[in-house]
Design a protein around this motif. Structure first.
Motif, short mmCIF file in Angstrom:
data_model
loop_
_atom_site.label_atom_id
_atom_site.label_comp_id
_atom_site.label_asym_id
_atom_site.label_seq_id
_atom_site.Cartn_x
_atom_site.Cartn_y
_atom_site.Cartn_z
N VAL A 87 55.28 -88.03 -20.03
CA VAL A 87 54.53 -89.27 -20.27
C VAL A 87 55.30 -90.24 -21.18
CG1 VAL A 87 52.45 -90.25 -21.28
CG2 VAL A 87 52.29 -88.26 -19.77
N PRO A 88 55.72 -89.83 -22.39
CA PRO A 88 56.48 -90.78 -23.22
C PRO A 88 57.81 -91.18 -22.59
CG PRO A 88 56.50 -88.59 -24.20
CD PRO A 88 55.49 -88.55 -23.11
N MET A 89 58.42 -90.28 -21.82
CA MET A 89 59.69 -90.59 -21.17
C MET A 89 59.52 -91.72 -20.16
SD MET A 89 62.07 -87.98 -18.93
CE MET A 89 61.90 -86.72 -20.18
N LEU A 90 58.46 -91.65 -19.35
CA LEU A 90 58.23 -92.68 -18.34
C LEU A 90 57.75 -93.99 -18.97
CD1 LEU A 90 56.53 -90.48 -15.58
CD2 LEU A 90 58.88 -91.37 -15.61
N LEU A 91 56.97 -93.89 -20.02
CA LEU A 91 56.53 -95.10 -20.71
C LEU A 91 57.71 -95.85 -21.32
CD1 LEU A 91 53.29 -93.84 -22.52
CD2 LEU A 91 53.41 -95.44 -20.60
N GLU A 92 58.67 -95.09 -21.88
CA GLU A 92 59.85 -95.72 -22.47
C GLU A 92 60.69 -96.46 -21.45
OE1 GLU A 92 62.40 -93.36 -24.81
OE2 GLU A 92 60.96 -93.09 -26.44
N ARG A 93 60.58 -96.06 -20.19
CA ARG A 93 61.38 -96.70 -19.15
C ARG A 93 60.68 -97.95 -18.62
NH1 ARG A 93 64.93 -92.59 -19.04
NH2 ARG A 93 66.44 -93.27 -17.50
N LEU A 110 67.43 -91.11 -13.65
CA LEU A 110 68.67 -91.65 -14.19
C LEU A 110 69.31 -92.70 -13.29
CD1 LEU A 110 70.29 -88.35 -15.53
CD2 LEU A 110 69.57 -90.29 -16.94
N VAL A 111 69.18 -92.53 -11.96
CA VAL A 111 69.98 -93.35 -11.05
C VAL A 111 69.18 -94.26 -10.12
CG1 VAL A 111 71.86 -91.67 -11.10
CG2 VAL A 111 70.11 -91.50 -9.32
N VAL A 112 67.88 -93.97 -9.93
CA VAL A 112 67.09 -94.77 -9.00
C VAL A 112 66.40 -95.89 -9.78
CG1 VAL A 112 65.18 -94.79 -7.35
CG2 VAL A 112 66.74 -92.82 -7.46
N PRO A 113 66.53 -97.14 -9.36
CA PRO A 113 65.91 -98.25 -10.10
C PRO A 113 64.44 -98.42 -9.76
CG PRO A 113 67.15 -99.10 -8.23
CD PRO A 113 67.39 -97.61 -8.25
N GLY A 114 63.70 -99.04 -10.68
CA GLY A 114 62.35 -99.48 -10.42
C GLY A 114 61.34 -98.37 -10.22
N LEU A 115 60.28 -98.71 -9.45
CA LEU A 115 59.17 -97.78 -9.25
C LEU A 115 59.55 -96.58 -8.40
CD1 LEU A 115 56.22 -100.28 -8.65
CD2 LEU A 115 56.82 -99.07 -10.74
N GLY A 116 60.61 -96.73 -7.59
CA GLY A 116 61.03 -95.61 -6.76
C GLY A 116 61.32 -94.37 -7.57
N ALA A 117 61.89 -94.54 -8.76
CA ALA A 117 62.28 -93.41 -9.60
C ALA A 117 61.07 -92.56 -9.98
CB ALA A 117 62.99 -93.91 -10.85
N ILE A 118 59.99 -93.22 -10.39
CA ILE A 118 58.83 -92.48 -10.89
C ILE A 118 58.17 -91.66 -9.79
CG2 ILE A 118 57.19 -94.38 -10.56
CD1 ILE A 118 55.84 -93.58 -13.13
#
Length: 369
Positions: A211-217, A270-278
């Motif tokens: 959760v904090p990891m994704l929020l930081e991004r 690390l490598v996929v931009p935007g919402l695709g990563a999540i």
């Protein structure tokens, strides 16, 4: 009670630690005496301890209760259940494990909202007392009345097969039976343990900070909650895909694929931009979580057999337990030192890659024996 989040987290970590340390003794007991007594007494003690938990007023009291609850976890949860299934099923083993893990997967679905309702209605102390009663009346009778040590106690072999005159099951080849001493001398035991250890390091470290990891991004809180919440559904999908795949591919191959999928999910951050990563992360990580539970349960039985399953699986659990406690703390330290989760994510990908390599070195059952 005025306790810090660190203190309450430490209590839960202590329960995980004592659970792992007791896993080998619990497994060895089930191998020798069956699970009926252990799971019945463990469930009764679990209810008593949850009830006692409702009366704690200090941190030392909470730590003592949680440490004891950890011992109960070793007696009644997955490791013990898988030991029972390994003995009772051979041809249908993966199907049996799948059914148990799918049912257990609904635990949080049922009890998180139920517990929340109780806490909001009657407070946390009475909520624990109500949960203790639920635990007592649902698990103790089932374990005490239904469980048996061996299918031969009911006059059948594994999978319900009829027995021959010498007590062997019809139409079933004798399964490999590797003893505890021979198992720990084998390379397969250490390769398999290393694979599960590396994977557990990545899994627990990333899951604890998701959760904090994704929020930081920079992702919105609502989206993060939805994505992380979806991991549970993806776990169910992973199990439903894994079980039928065992009919076409070896468990060892499927375990390697599982680790690769997890690495792809972590690497996407690390490598996929935007919402695709999540969404790639949530789906891949969840699929791997669900499949890895089945992979471990099935592999231990396939490589070493069911006769000493409990002790061998328990020894693996005991060796992995320090990681369960240390990995989330290590990631927190890396984040504090570097100001970013990126280094921890890179480490996670590498650890899962090491797990895949280690699993590829595990021999098949006959070779291990």
């Amino acid at each position: 009670m005025g306790l810090t989040r660190t203190a309450t987290s430490a209590a839960f970590s202590l329960a995980l630690l004592t659970s792992g340390l007791a896993a080998w003794s619990a497994g060895r007991h089930v191998d020798r005496h069956g699970a009926r007594g252990l799971m019945t007494v463990g469930s009764a003690l679990g209810a008593l301890l949850v009830f006692a938990w409702s009366f704690v007023t200090t941190l030392p009291q909470l730590l003592v209760v949680q440490a004891a609850i950890g011992l109960v976890l070793a007696a009644v949860t997955y490791d013990t259940a898988f030991t029972v299934l390994a003995r009772w099923f051979r041809r249908d083993r993966m199907r049996a494990i799948l059914l148990v893990t799918l049912m257990a997967g609904f635990a949080s679905t049922v009890f998180v909202p139920f517990t929340t309702l109780l806490v909001e209605t009657v407070g946390w102390r009475w909520a624990l007392r109500a949960l203790a009663v639920v635990l007592l009346v649902t698990t103790v009778p089932l374990h005490g009345l239904v469980l048996r040590k061996d299918p031969r106690d009911l006059g059948v072999g594994p999978d319900g097969a009829s027995l021959t005159g010498d007590g062997r099951a019809h139409a079933a080849a004798e399964e490999v039976a590797v003893g505890m001493r021979d198992a720990i001398r084998s390379g397969s035991f250490w390769w398999m343990t290393s694979a599960f250890l590396f994977d557990a390091m990545a899994l627990l470290a990333v899951a604890a900070h998701a959760v904090p990891m994704l929020l930081e991004r920079g992702h919105p809180a609502g989206l993060v909650a939805l994505a992380v919440g979806s991991i549970g559904a993806w776990q169910v999908a992973g199990r439903l895909l894994f079980a039928p795949a065992t009919e076409r591919l070896s468990l060892r191959t499927l375990a390697v694929v599982t680790f690769v999928v997890r690495a792809l999910g972590i690497g996407a951050l690390l490598v996929v931009p935007g919402l695709g990563a999540i969404w790639i992360f949530a789906s891949a990580f969840g699929l791997a979580n669900g499949a890895s539970t089945l992979a471990r349960a099935g592999l231990v039985a396939e490589v070493f057999g069911a006769q000493h399953y409990g002790a061998i699986n328990g020894a693996m659990t005991a060796l992995v337990v320090p990681v369960r406690v240390a990995a989330p703390l290590a990631v927190g330290a890396v984040r504090t030192t570097t100001g970013s989760y990126d280094l921890a994510l890179v480490a996670g990908v590498l650890l899962v890659a090491f797990a895949a390599v280690a699993m590829s070195r595990v021999a098949r059952g006959a070779d291990a024996a």
